[in-house]
Design a protein around this motif. Structure first.
Motif, PDB file in Angstrom:
ATOM      1  N   GLU A 287      21.226  58.585 -28.481  1.00 50.22           N
ATOM      2  CA  GLU A 287      20.154  57.574 -28.875  1.00 50.22           C
ATOM      3  C   GLU A 287      20.736  56.850 -30.105  1.00 50.22           C
ATOM      4  N   THR A 288      20.187  55.772 -30.257  1.00 51.66           N
ATOM      5  CA  THR A 288      20.770  55.026 -31.615  1.00 51.66           C
ATOM      6  C   THR A 288      19.682  54.239 -32.431  1.00 51.66           C
ATOM      7  N   ILE A 289      20.000  54.378 -33.652  1.00 51.83           N
ATOM      8  CA  ILE A 289      19.178  53.228 -34.534  1.00 51.83           C
ATOM      9  C   ILE A 289      19.961  52.116 -34.654  1.00 51.83           C
ATOM     10  N   HIS A 290      19.409  50.965 -34.413  1.00 54.28           N
ATOM     11  CA  HIS A 290      19.974  49.754 -34.524  1.00 54.28           C
ATOM     12  C   HIS A 290      20.112  49.286 -35.978  1.00 54.28           C
ATOM     13  N   THR A 291      21.042  49.175 -36.689  1.00 46.79           N
ATOM     14  CA  THR A 291      20.954  48.753 -37.975  1.00 46.79           C
ATOM     15  C   THR A 291      21.362  47.422 -38.405  1.00 46.79           C
ATOM     16  N   GLU A 292      22.168  46.683 -37.520  1.00 47.81           N
ATOM     17  CA  GLU A 292      22.572  45.382 -37.789  1.00 47.81           C
ATOM     18  C   GLU A 292      23.206  44.533 -36.624  1.00 47.81           C
ATOM     19  N   ILE A 293      22.841  43.325 -36.718  1.00 45.12           N
ATOM     20  CA  ILE A 293      23.690  42.379 -35.684  1.00 45.12           C
ATOM     21  C   ILE A 293      24.260  41.337 -36.681  1.00 45.12           C
ATOM     22  N   SER A 294      25.623  40.970 -36.204  1.00 42.74           N
ATOM     23  CA  SER A 294      26.326  39.989 -36.906  1.00 42.74           C
ATOM     24  C   SER A 294      26.792  38.722 -35.723  1.00 42.74           C
ATOM     25  N   CYS A 295      25.633  37.909 -35.817  1.00 42.15           N
ATOM     26  CA  CYS A 295      25.851  36.795 -34.641  1.00 42.15           C
ATOM     27  C   CYS A 295      26.959  35.791 -35.165  1.00 42.15           C
ATOM     28  N   LYS A 296      27.845  35.445 -34.074  1.00 42.72           N
ATOM     29  CA  LYS A 296      28.843  34.545 -34.387  1.00 42.72           C
ATOM     30  C   LYS A 296      28.696  33.320 -33.423  1.00 42.72           C
ATOM     31  N   TYR A 297      29.207  32.338 -34.262  1.00 39.98           N
ATOM     32  CA  TYR A 297      28.733  30.929 -33.454  1.00 39.98           C
ATOM     33  C   TYR A 297      30.025  29.941 -33.488  1.00 39.98           C
ATOM     34  N   SER A 298      30.064  29.295 -32.274  1.00 41.08           N
ATOM     35  CA  SER A 298      31.128  28.219 -32.186  1.00 41.08           C
ATOM     36  C   SER A 298      30.801  27.051 -33.274  1.00 41.08           C
ATOM     37  N   ILE A 299      31.590  26.365 -33.658  1.00 42.36           N
ATOM     38  CA  ILE A 299      31.396  25.166 -34.602  1.00 42.36           C
ATOM     39  C   ILE A 299      30.141  24.266 -33.912  1.00 42.36           C
ATOM     40  N   ALA A 300      30.013  24.031 -32.864  1.00 43.38           N
ATOM     41  CA  ALA A 300      29.092  23.187 -32.132  1.00 43.38           C
ATOM     42  C   ALA A 300      27.833  23.855 -32.161  1.00 43.38           C
ATOM     43  N   GLU A 301      27.824  25.262 -32.016  1.00 50.53           N
ATOM     44  CA  GLU A 301      26.683  25.757 -31.823  1.00 50.53           C
ATOM     45  C   GLU A 301      25.988  25.844 -33.201  1.00 50.53           C
ATOM     46  N   PHE A 302      26.566  26.058 -34.259  1.00 50.03           N
ATOM     47  CA  PHE A 302      26.022  26.324 -35.490  1.00 50.03           C
ATOM     48  C   PHE A 302      25.597  24.874 -35.974  1.00 50.03           C
ATOM     49  N   GLN A 303      26.290  23.767 -35.688  1.00 51.07           N
ATOM     50  CA  GLN A 303      25.985  22.256 -35.908  1.00 51.07           C
ATOM     51  C   GLN A 303      24.465  22.091 -35.234  1.00 51.07           C
ATOM     52  N   GLU A 304      24.281  22.552 -33.912  1.00 53.04           N
ATOM     53  CA  GLU A 304      23.050  22.348 -33.518  1.00 53.04           C
ATOM     54  C   GLU A 304      21.695  23.041 -33.913  1.00 53.04           C
ATOM     55  N   LEU A 305      22.110  24.282 -34.647  1.00 47.52           N
ATOM     56  CA  LEU A 305      21.206  24.846 -35.186  1.00 47.52           C
ATOM     57  C   LEU A 305      20.721  24.115 -36.572  1.00 47.52           C
ATOM     58  N   GLY A 306      21.612  23.654 -37.288  1.00 46.89           N
ATOM     59  CA  GLY A 306      21.722  23.106 -38.357  1.00 46.89           C
ATOM     60  C   GLY A 306      20.805  21.630 -38.110  1.00 46.89           C
ATOM     61  N   LYS A 307      20.959  21.159 -37.088  1.00 51.91           N
ATOM     62  CA  LYS A 307      20.412  19.736 -36.784  1.00 51.91           C
ATOM     63  C   LYS A 307      18.619  20.175 -36.653  1.00 51.91           C
ATOM     64  N   ARG A 308      18.658  21.379 -35.780  1.00 49.54           N
ATOM     65  CA  ARG A 308      17.226  21.466 -35.372  1.00 49.54           C
ATOM     66  C   ARG A 308      16.414  22.024 -36.604  1.00 49.54           C
ATOM     67  N   ALA A 309      17.223  22.436 -37.723  1.00 45.27           N
ATOM     68  CA  ALA A 309      16.615  22.801 -39.010  1.00 45.27           C
ATOM     69  C   ALA A 309      16.420  21.591 -39.918  1.00 45.27           C
ATOM     70  N   GLY A 310      16.912  20.419 -39.644  1.00 43.64           N
ATOM     71  CA  GLY A 310      16.621  19.187 -40.509  1.00 43.64           C
ATOM     72  C   GLY A 310      17.973  18.866 -41.325  1.00 43.64           C
ATOM     73  N   PHE A 311      18.958  19.247 -40.887  1.00 43.52           N
ATOM     74  CA  PHE A 311      20.100  18.933 -41.758  1.00 43.52           C
ATOM     75  C   PHE A 311      21.149  18.036 -40.762  1.00 43.52           C
ATOM     76  N   SER A 312      22.027  17.304 -41.372  1.00 47.85           N
ATOM     77  CA  SER A 312      23.039  16.681 -40.469  1.00 47.85           C
ATOM     78  C   SER A 312      24.194  17.244 -40.981  1.00 47.85           C
ATOM     79  N   PRO A 313      25.049  17.610 -39.883  1.00 51.93           N
ATOM     80  CA  PRO A 313      26.424  18.189 -40.136  1.00 51.93           C
ATOM     81  C   PRO A 313      27.482  17.061 -40.374  1.00 51.93           C
ATOM     82  N   GLU A 314      27.855  17.377 -41.574  1.00 47.55           N
ATOM     83  CA  GLU A 314      28.877  16.210 -42.115  1.00 47.55           C
ATOM     84  C   GLU A 314      30.281  16.745 -42.127  1.00 47.55           C
ATOM     85  N   LYS A 315      30.432  18.071 -42.561  1.00 47.27           N
ATOM     86  CA  LYS A 315      31.935  18.613 -42.795  1.00 47.27           C
ATOM     87  C   LYS A 315      32.033  19.862 -42.171  1.00 47.27           C
TER      88      LYS A 315
END
Ligand code: AVJ
Length: 332
Positions: A287-315
């Motif tokens: 049995e485990t205690i879950h202590t951390e997640i470390s999510c990994k994103y493609s560039i496009a996935e993270f840009q999409e998340l940024g857009k949904r939060a009200g940012f425009s990806p520039e660089k």
């Protein structure tokens, strides 16, 4: 110290480091650990890794050959510093979440000639030591350290006396990966509010990659990450009167390519009982205690998340091997 936002803009002076504590009342470790251990999948939030020993062990992780994240991000910042300076523009207030030892920040402050730096960290001692060192290193710099938990909404104080054209949130280290994607979206919305119209975000995000590289990065040969993970049990023993036996648990970390994230757990090696603050917790073998997640994103996935939060990806800046990304986004 009072956990309250200051209503009046605060006058500043270079060389004088100010500190505010926005930490939730004492007892949050106690409540969160007891609540987390009572869940069907036992779990403890990763922010509790960072006691003094945890901060020290995390710095040791950053030096490991397998942990490519820190050195790759540092190289990306150094290699693109002129472009980053152009993206940020002059007279920016720099707000850093999870500032830690502030090593990467030095590169930015030096290049940007930053006048106002607001580091936010949950670890008060590290925040104080690093902020004082930084202020001594850059005599023109105003430093306002905020000890707080940014996984919850946090109202930042306003400051007077320094010309500021825009606010920029710096969130390096792929620490955003410690949130689930919905939590990351909430965090980015909070950052969007913090920088306001015309503000910007400079954020380091670890990229999706092969499982072997990621498994090794989170389960190093020297066992430093294992000690970092197990230190959580030691902290609970010390601060909450727990009786976890360190040698009866083991560090477990693996990349799940379907979920696109690394999971870290503490696995019980035996059927055993542990007590925390007078409460009893049973563990089945495995049995485990879950202590951390470390999510990994493609560039496009993270840009999409940024857009949904009200940012425009520039660089986006990356390394030649496409291990890590640094995004420059502007408040839309
Ligand atoms: C600094 C939180 C981003 O998730 O990679 C390192 C913490 N955990 N090794 C990460 C960590 C295990 C690190 N962050």
């Amino acid at each position: 110290m009072k956990p309250e936002a200051t209503p009046q803009p605060q006058p500043l002076a270079p060389g004088v480091v100010r500190f505010y504590s926005f930490l939730p009342r004492a007892g949050s470790l106690h409540e969160d650990v007891l609540a987390g251990l009572a869940l069907p999948q036992k779990s403890i939030p990763p922010k509790y890794f960072y006691d003094e020993e945890g901060c020290r062990l995390f710095e040791a992780i950053c030096e490991l050959p397998e942990y490519y994240l820190t050195r790759t991000e540092t190289a990306i910042l150094r290699g693109n510093i002129a472009d980053i300076v152009q993206f940020v523009g002059p007279d920016a207030e720099l707000i850093e979440y999870g500032s830690g030892v502030q090593a990467k920040t030095r590169i930015l402050i030096q290049a940007l000639q930053t006048r106002l730096y607001v580091p936010i960290d949950i670890a008060m001692d590290t925040l104080r030591a690093s902020s004082n060192e930084l202020a001594a290193r850059f005599p023109w710099l105003n430093v306002v350290g905020i000890c707080g938990d940014y996984s919850r909404p946090l109202a930042l104080p306003e400051f007077a006396g320094v010309p500021i054209r825009r606010k920029v949130v710096f969130f390096p280290g792929s620490t955003v990966g410690n949130f689930t994607p919905p939590e990351a979206l909430q965090f980015l919305k909070q950052a969007r509010r913090a920088v306001g119209a015309g503000g910007a975000l400079l954020i380091g995000v670890d990229l999706k990659k092969d499982k072997a590289t990621l498994d090794a990065a989170y389960a190093d040969a020297k066992g430093v990450t294992a000690r970092f993970n197990l230190n959580l049990l030691q902290r609970i023993n010390r601060e909450l009167g727990g009786d976890f036996q360190m040698n009866r648990f083991r560090h477990k970390a693996f990349y799940d390519p379907i979920l696109g994230r690394v999971e870290m757990h503490l696995e019980s090696l035996y059927a055993q009982v542990a007590h925390v603050a007078g409460q009893r917790f049973n563990f089945a073998p495995g049995e485990t205690i879950h202590t951390e997640i470390s999510c990994k994103y493609s560039i496009a996935e993270f840009q999409e998340l940024g857009k949904r939060a009200g940012f425009s990806p520039e660089k986006v800046w990356t390394d030649p091997e496409q291990l890590f990304s640094v995004h420059g986004m502007v408040a839309a």
